[in-house]
Design a protein around this motif. Structure first.
Motif, PDB file in Angstrom:
ATOM      1  N   PHE A 186       0.823  -1.211   0.000  1.00 30.99           N
ATOM      2  CA  PHE A 186       0.000   0.000   0.000  1.00 30.99           C
ATOM      3  C   PHE A 186       0.859   1.263   0.000  1.00 30.99           C
ATOM      4  CE2 PHE A 186      -3.611  -2.653   1.553  1.00 30.99           C
ATOM      5  CZ  PHE A 186      -4.572  -2.195   0.664  1.00 30.99           C
ATOM      6  N   VAL A 187       1.823   1.344   0.904  1.00 31.00           N
ATOM      7  CA  VAL A 187       2.585   2.592   1.030  1.00 31.00           C
ATOM      8  C   VAL A 187       3.564   2.773  -0.127  1.00 31.00           C
ATOM      9  CG1 VAL A 187       2.312   2.558   3.540  1.00 31.00           C
ATOM     10  CG2 VAL A 187       4.395   1.640   2.532  1.00 31.00           C
ATOM     11  N   ASP A 188       4.081   1.682  -0.669  1.00 31.40           N
ATOM     12  CA  ASP A 188       4.963   1.807  -1.829  1.00 31.40           C
ATOM     13  C   ASP A 188       4.179   2.264  -3.062  1.00 31.40           C
ATOM     14  OD1 ASP A 188       7.053   1.044  -0.259  1.00 31.40           O
ATOM     15  OD2 ASP A 188       7.163  -1.015  -1.023  1.00 31.40           O
ATOM     16  N   GLY A 189       2.902   1.877  -3.131  1.00 32.04           N
ATOM     17  CA  GLY A 189       2.061   2.385  -4.214  1.00 32.04           C
ATOM     18  C   GLY A 189       1.896   3.893  -4.120  1.00 32.04           C
ATOM     19  N   LEU A 190       1.720   4.415  -2.905  1.00 30.67           N
ATOM     20  CA  LEU A 190       1.629   5.857  -2.719  1.00 30.67           C
ATOM     21  C   LEU A 190       2.954   6.540  -3.056  1.00 30.67           C
ATOM     22  CD1 LEU A 190       0.067   8.341  -1.839  1.00 30.67           C
ATOM     23  CD2 LEU A 190       0.643   7.795   0.542  1.00 30.67           C
ATOM     24  N   GLU A 191       4.058   5.906  -2.714  1.00 31.37           N
ATOM     25  CA  GLU A 191       5.365   6.469  -3.041  1.00 31.37           C
ATOM     26  C   GLU A 191       5.565   6.539  -4.554  1.00 31.37           C
ATOM     27  OE1 GLU A 191       9.398   7.846  -2.755  1.00 31.37           O
ATOM     28  OE2 GLU A 191       7.532   8.100  -1.649  1.00 31.37           O
TER      29      GLU A 191
END
Length: 308
Positions: free
Chosen positions: A41-46
């Motif tokens: 999830f957070v790597d997608g936002l990055e």
């Protein structure tokens, strides 16, 4: 990813496909799986930040989005200039094991709900299963939840929006039981009201944010934690969490100050580091229930804590 109005097709979105290959269908997720799900999830936002060419930005998230925003901030602290957690799930530590009700003492209906949770049966799935009756289920739930706050076209628009995103094919919602865990506790003897809900029954994160924020070695930005005054996710220790985050932030700032700066302080007011905001006449969906107050306070905070 895979929720709201975002794409639900795992074949078209490689990150969603990876999420689904990690998730077991009918058992508890291990902490290793939980960490991998958070990273996806957070790597997608990055990746989105990189595509938008943002050197730094203020990140705000609501509910599960608040939790994932906090996890993004922990992994990529140098990308943010401020963090706003709006009625986030997953902040406090889970109740102690000895305070939890054993499985045999749970009401049979609660046991069924726990089993459904582990089998990844979601509220959205129930609406889809209901077919044509699903629309009325959603509209009636909104009426009950918001005490018929809206009428006419407003009620129809909110109801239709909620129903249309709910009936979309299931995807990101199936990650909930990897990230969160429902925990049922014994009633606190003599406790009454919202401040008596210490260690209460609720949904807790497997990697809670509170302790991680307290122990961050490097946090150059402030945190705004927001709850509605009737918010079911509010927890009585929230003020203690914010005070601990504030103390840790200010200690870091003092350690990083140059001696010359300490002898000749500027007129600029130092950042608080953390703040708790309670929104009146609102519960968990405070962005709908009292948007004018919420928006005004968020803008004021950003001006004071981010753009000085």
């Amino acid at each position: 990813l895979g929720m709201g109005c975002s794409d639900r097709n795992a074949r078209k979105v490689p990150r969603l496909h990876r999420l689904h290959t990690m998730l077991p269908n009918h058992q508890d997720c291990s902490l290793q799986v939980t960490r991998k799900v958070i990273d996806e999830f957070v790597d997608g936002l990055e990746e989105l930040r990189e595509q938008e060419n943002l050197e730094e930005f203020t990140l705000a998230g609501h509910s599960l989005g608040g939790y994932l925003s906090g996890q993004y901030a922990l992994k990529y602290p140098d990308r943010l200039n401020g963090l706003i957690l709006i009625s986030p799930v997953g902040v406090p530590d889970a109740p102690r094991e000895e305070d939890r009700l054993p499985h045999r003492e749970l009401d049979w209906r609660i046991r069924i709900l726990k089993e459904l949770w582990q089998w990844n049966v979601t509220p959205q799935g129930l609406v889809r299963f209901a077919g044509k009756r699903g629309e009325n289920m959603v509209l009636n739930a909104i009426d009950r939840r918001f005490d018929r706050r809206w009428s006419g076209d407003d009620a129809k628009i909110i109801g239709q929006y909620t129903y249309q995103i709910t009936k979309q094919p299931g995807n990101g919602e199936y990650c909930l039981n990897a990230l969160l865990e429902p925990i049922f506790t014994r009633p606190v003897e003599g406790a009454a009201g919202r401040e008596g809900r210490v260690g209460r029954t609720g949904v807790y994160a497997k990697f809670p944010l509170d302790t991680q924020f307290r122990n961050m070695a490097h946090r150059p930005w402030s945190i705004l934690l927001i709850f509605g005054e009737q918010d079911w996710l509010y927890y009585p220790e929230a003020s203690l969490s914010v005070q601990a985050w504030k103390d840790a932030f200010q200690k870091q700032q003092q350690q990083q100050q140059h001696p010359a700066t300490q002898r000749h302080p500027t007129d600029q007011k130092p950042k608080e580091g953390a703040e708790l905001l309670m929104v009146p006449d609102a519960g968990h969906h405070l962005y709908l229930e009292n948007p004018a107050f919420l928006n005004r306070k968020v803008i004021e905070w950003v001006r004071n804590e981010v753009f000085r």
